[in-house]
Design a protein around this motif. Sequence first.
Motif, PDB file in Angstrom:
ATOM      1  N   PHE A   1       0.864  -1.179   0.000  1.00 52.33           N
ATOM      2  CA  PHE A   1       0.000   0.000   0.000  1.00 52.33           C
ATOM      3  C   PHE A   1       0.898   1.225   0.000  1.00 52.33           C
ATOM      4  O   PHE A   1       1.738   1.376   0.888  1.00 52.33           O
ATOM      5  N   GLY A   2       0.722   2.100  -0.998  1.00 52.44           N
ATOM      6  CA  GLY A   2       1.599   3.252  -1.099  1.00 52.44           C
ATOM      7  C   GLY A   2       0.963   4.436  -1.794  1.00 52.44           C
ATOM      8  O   GLY A   2      -0.253   4.637  -1.737  1.00 52.44           O
ATOM      9  N   HIS A   3       1.820   5.192  -2.498  1.00 52.20           N
ATOM     10  CA  HIS A   3       1.468   6.527  -2.972  1.00 52.20           C
ATOM     11  C   HIS A   3       1.873   6.739  -4.433  1.00 52.20           C
ATOM     12  O   HIS A   3       2.778   6.105  -4.954  1.00 52.20           O
ATOM     13  N   ASN A   4       1.204   7.707  -5.045  1.00 54.27           N
ATOM     14  CA  ASN A   4       1.568   8.160  -6.377  1.00 54.27           C
ATOM     15  C   ASN A   4       2.598   9.274  -6.231  1.00 54.27           C
ATOM     16  O   ASN A   4       2.708   9.855  -5.167  1.00 54.27           O
ATOM     17  N   GLU A   5       3.241   9.570  -7.181  1.00 56.08           N
ATOM     18  CA  GLU A   5       3.668   9.202  -8.504  1.00 56.08           C
ATOM     19  C   GLU A   5       4.459   7.900  -8.529  1.00 56.08           C
ATOM     20  O   GLU A   5       4.615   7.297  -9.579  1.00 56.08           O
ATOM     21  N   ALA A   6       4.943   7.480  -7.390  1.00 50.94           N
ATOM     22  CA  ALA A   6       5.769   6.272  -7.342  1.00 50.94           C
ATOM     23  C   ALA A   6       5.048   5.083  -7.956  1.00 50.94           C
ATOM     24  O   ALA A   6       5.624   4.341  -8.765  1.00 50.94           O
TER      25      ALA A   6
ATOM     26  N   ASP B   1       3.143  -4.568 -18.253  1.00 50.64           N
ATOM     27  CA  ASP B   1       3.062  -4.549 -19.715  1.00 50.64           C
ATOM     28  C   ASP B   1       1.805  -3.841 -20.227  1.00 50.64           C
ATOM     29  O   ASP B   1       1.460  -3.939 -21.397  1.00 50.64           O
ATOM     30  N   VAL B   2       1.126  -3.113 -19.336  1.00 49.08           N
ATOM     31  CA  VAL B   2      -0.035  -2.310 -19.705  1.00 49.08           C
ATOM     32  C   VAL B   2       0.232  -0.888 -19.239  1.00 49.08           C
ATOM     33  O   VAL B   2       0.523  -0.666 -18.055  1.00 49.08           O
ATOM     34  N   PHE B   3       0.155   0.078 -20.178  1.00 52.69           N
ATOM     35  CA  PHE B   3       0.378   1.467 -19.799  1.00 52.69           C
ATOM     36  C   PHE B   3      -0.839   1.993 -19.046  1.00 52.69           C
ATOM     37  O   PHE B   3      -1.977   1.822 -19.484  1.00 52.69           O
ATOM     38  N   ILE B   4      -0.600   2.644 -17.925  1.00 52.10           N
ATOM     39  CA  ILE B   4      -1.653   3.265 -17.118  1.00 52.10           C
ATOM     40  C   ILE B   4      -1.289   4.732 -16.969  1.00 52.10           C
ATOM     41  O   ILE B   4      -0.247   5.054 -16.396  1.00 52.10           O
ATOM     42  N   ASP B   5      -2.132   5.597 -17.514  1.00 48.32           N
ATOM     43  CA  ASP B   5      -1.842   7.026 -17.497  1.00 48.32           C
ATOM     44  C   ASP B   5      -1.666   7.534 -16.071  1.00 48.32           C
ATOM     45  O   ASP B   5      -0.741   8.284 -15.781  1.00 48.32           O
ATOM     46  N   ASN B   6      -2.556   7.115 -15.182  1.00 52.89           N
ATOM     47  CA  ASN B   6      -2.480   7.529 -13.782  1.00 52.89           C
ATOM     48  C   ASN B   6      -3.227   6.497 -12.944  1.00 52.89           C
ATOM     49  O   ASN B   6      -4.414   6.284 -13.161  1.00 52.89           O
ATOM     50  N   VAL B   7      -2.540   5.875 -12.012  1.00 50.50           N
ATOM     51  CA  VAL B   7      -3.217   4.947 -11.113  1.00 50.50           C
ATOM     52  C   VAL B   7      -4.068   5.795 -10.162  1.00 50.50           C
ATOM     53  O   VAL B   7      -3.535   6.615  -9.419  1.00 50.50           O
TER      54      VAL B   7
END
Length: 161
Positions: free
Chosen positions: A107-112, A122-128
């Motif tokens: 359990f963590g944080h964005n941008e990381a 192998d799937v691009f995700i614009d923003n989790v």
Amino acid sequence: MKRLIIIRHAKSSWDFGLSDIDRPLESRGIKDAAKIAAACVAWLPESFVVQCSIAKRAYETCTIICRGIGYPLEQVIFQESLYTFESHQLERFVRALDNRYDNVILFGHNEAITNFVNKFGDVFIDNVPTCGFISLQFDADDWLSIEKGTTLKTIFPKDLK
């Protein structure tokens, strides 16, 4: 084979003028975490270890999800080093995981998180999004040697509306 599930903390509140690390979940975040817990059960490995950032919003998200999936809260490992927004620090943390554990939930944080899953999945995700669930699998027996893996599953709160 190593499997990593990364869950971004749920929607947190900015209302109280607290330091970043002390921000709690807002009501939408609480609801989203409960929905993700119910939806992710089918995608969990048989056994796993849970590690969580020390930030209040991550702790609260972890608590809701662990209760929802039946994981004992006393077994959660809280890690100061997971309170990071830098993907290279998250990568360093993952590569240092104990090889006794083949399946880990973080359990963590964005941008990381977004940068990490785009580098290793192998799937691009614009923003989790907040409370986003991403399951990655690596063809490796050692966390230190993980390379590009396979994105097995993503579950985002908007998918559950």
